[in-house]
Write an enzyme that holds these catalytic residues in place. Structure first.
Site, PDB file in Angstrom:
ATOM      1  N   CYS A   1       0.832  -1.198   0.000  1.00 32.25           N
ATOM      2  CA  CYS A   1       0.000   0.000   0.000  1.00 32.25           C
ATOM      3  C   CYS A   1       0.876   1.260   0.000  1.00 32.25           C
ATOM      4  O   CYS A   1       1.479   1.584  -1.004  1.00 32.25           O
ATOM      5  CB  CYS A   1      -0.975  -0.050   1.184  1.00 32.25           C
ATOM      6  SG  CYS A   1      -2.323   1.150   1.059  1.00 32.25           S
TER       7      CYS A   1
ATOM      8  N   GLU B   1      -0.507  -8.706   5.090  1.00 30.70           N
ATOM      9  CA  GLU B   1      -0.191  -8.831   6.528  1.00 30.70           C
ATOM     10  C   GLU B   1      -1.460  -8.881   7.383  1.00 30.70           C
ATOM     11  O   GLU B   1      -1.387  -9.240   8.558  1.00 30.70           O
ATOM     12  CB  GLU B   1       0.716  -7.670   6.981  1.00 30.70           C
ATOM     13  CG  GLU B   1       0.013  -6.343   7.238  1.00 30.70           C
ATOM     14  CD  GLU B   1      -0.255  -5.545   5.963  1.00 30.70           C
ATOM     15  OE1 GLU B   1      -0.211  -6.133   4.876  1.00 30.70           O
ATOM     16  OE2 GLU B   1      -0.524  -4.331   6.085  1.00 30.70           O
TER      17      GLU B   1
ATOM     18  N   HIS C   1      -3.372  -5.753   1.343  1.00 34.19           N
ATOM     19  CA  HIS C   1      -2.577  -5.961   2.566  1.00 34.19           C
ATOM     20  C   HIS C   1      -2.479  -7.439   2.968  1.00 34.19           C
ATOM     21  O   HIS C   1      -3.311  -7.920   3.752  1.00 34.19           O
ATOM     22  CB  HIS C   1      -3.208  -5.182   3.722  1.00 34.19           C
ATOM     23  CG  HIS C   1      -3.052  -3.709   3.614  1.00 34.19           C
ATOM     24  ND1 HIS C   1      -2.118  -2.992   4.334  1.00 34.19           N
ATOM     25  CD2 HIS C   1      -3.708  -2.817   2.846  1.00 34.19           C
ATOM     26  CE1 HIS C   1      -2.205  -1.714   4.028  1.00 34.19           C
ATOM     27  NE2 HIS C   1      -3.165  -1.576   3.126  1.00 34.19           N
TER      28      HIS C   1
END
Length: 223
Positions: free
Chosen positions: A85, A196, A194
Site C-alpha cells: 500500500c 499482513e 494488505h
C-alpha cells in the site's frame, strides 16, 4: 532470517507486518525512518499507512527518509523488498518500481476484502502461491489506482511482472486491473492490498496473505 519493517512517521501497519513475519517463522526487526543503515536484515518490508501524513503526495516525502537511501542501495544489490500500500507508493516514488499510484477513480477511500488472482510466482515474495491462484486479502486505500504509460504496462505484462490482478471488480481504477507488480529480477514487489492482515484465521478473511512472507523466508534460506 531477519526481516526489517520500516516505521515512518504516520505508518499504520508496521506492527501487523512484524507479526506476519513472526508467524511465518522469521525474526522481525523494527527499522526507524531515521536509521542510517538496515542493521544487517535479510529483507525489508515497507508497510502501509500515511507516511509523513501523505503531504505533498503519497510516499513522496518518505522516499527521502534516511533509511530509504540504504534500502535503495541494498535493493540494487539484490535485497528483497516488499512494499504494501503506502510502501508500494514509496517504491514507485523511489523509482524502484515503475508507474505511480493515484487517487481512486471512485474518489473515496475503499476498505474491503478483495479477491485477487496471483499472476506471477516468479518473485521471491510469491513463490509459495500457485500461478493463477485466487486469494482474498484486505484492501484499504484512497490513492490506490495504479497508472503507467502503455509502453510500461506492455513491458510489465510481457515480462511477467504483473504479480496480482483484481477480480470481481476493479476497486480503484488501476490500469489493466493491476494490484501488484515486481522488479525485473523479481526481488522487489509492490502490492496495494494488505497480505499482513490475512495471516491467521482469528482475524481477517483467512490466511491467504501468509505465503508472501513464507515465500521470501524460503528464498533466503535456499540462497
Amino acid at each position: 532470517m531477519r526481516i526489517g519493517v520500516v516505521t515512518f512517521p504516520g505508518s499504520l501497519d508496521d506492527g501487523d507486518a512484524r507479526r506476519a513475519v513472526r508467524l511465518a517463522g522469521g525474526e522481525p526487526v523494527a527499522l526507524w525512518h531515521a536509521d542510517a543503515d538496515l542493521h544487517g536484515v535479510d529483507a525489508v518490508v515497507l508497510p502501509g499507512g500515511f507516511s509523513y501524513g501523505d503531504y505533498l503526495r503519497c510516499g513522496a516525502i518518505a522516499r527521502f527518509a534516511p533509511v530509504m537511501g540504504s534500502v535503495v542501495e541494498a535493493a540494487g544489490k539484490g535485497l528483497p523488498v516488499l512494499g504494501i500500500c503506502n510502501g508500494f507508493q514509496i517504491l514507485c516514488e523511489a523509482h524502484l518500481l515503475p508507474g505511480a499510484l493515484i487517487r481512486n477513480d471512485v474518489r473515496r477511500f475503499v476498505c474491503k476484502d478483495q479477491r485477487l488472482r496471483v499472476e506471477s510466482t516468479s518473485t521471491v515474495w510469491t513463490a509459495d502461491y500457485a500461478e493463477g491462484q485466487e486469494i482474498t486479502i484486505p484492501l484499504k486505500n484512497g490513492e490506490g489506482g495504479f497508472v503507467a504509460s502503455e509502453r510500461v504496462l506492455d513491458e510489465l505484462e510481457g515480462e511477467g511482472r504483473v504479480v496480482a490482478r483484481y477480480l470481481e471488480g476493479n476497486p480503484n481504477g488501476s490500469y489493466r486491473d493491476i494490484a501488484g507488480i515486481a522488479s525485473a529480477d523479481g526481488r522487489i514487489v509492490g502490492l496495494m492490498p494488505h497480505p499482513e492482515h490475512a495471516v491467521e484465521e482469528l482475524t481477517g478473511p483467512g490466511t491467504d496473505g501468509a505465503p508472501f512472507f513464507t515465500s521470501v523466508l524460503k528464498a533466503l534460506v535456499s540462497a
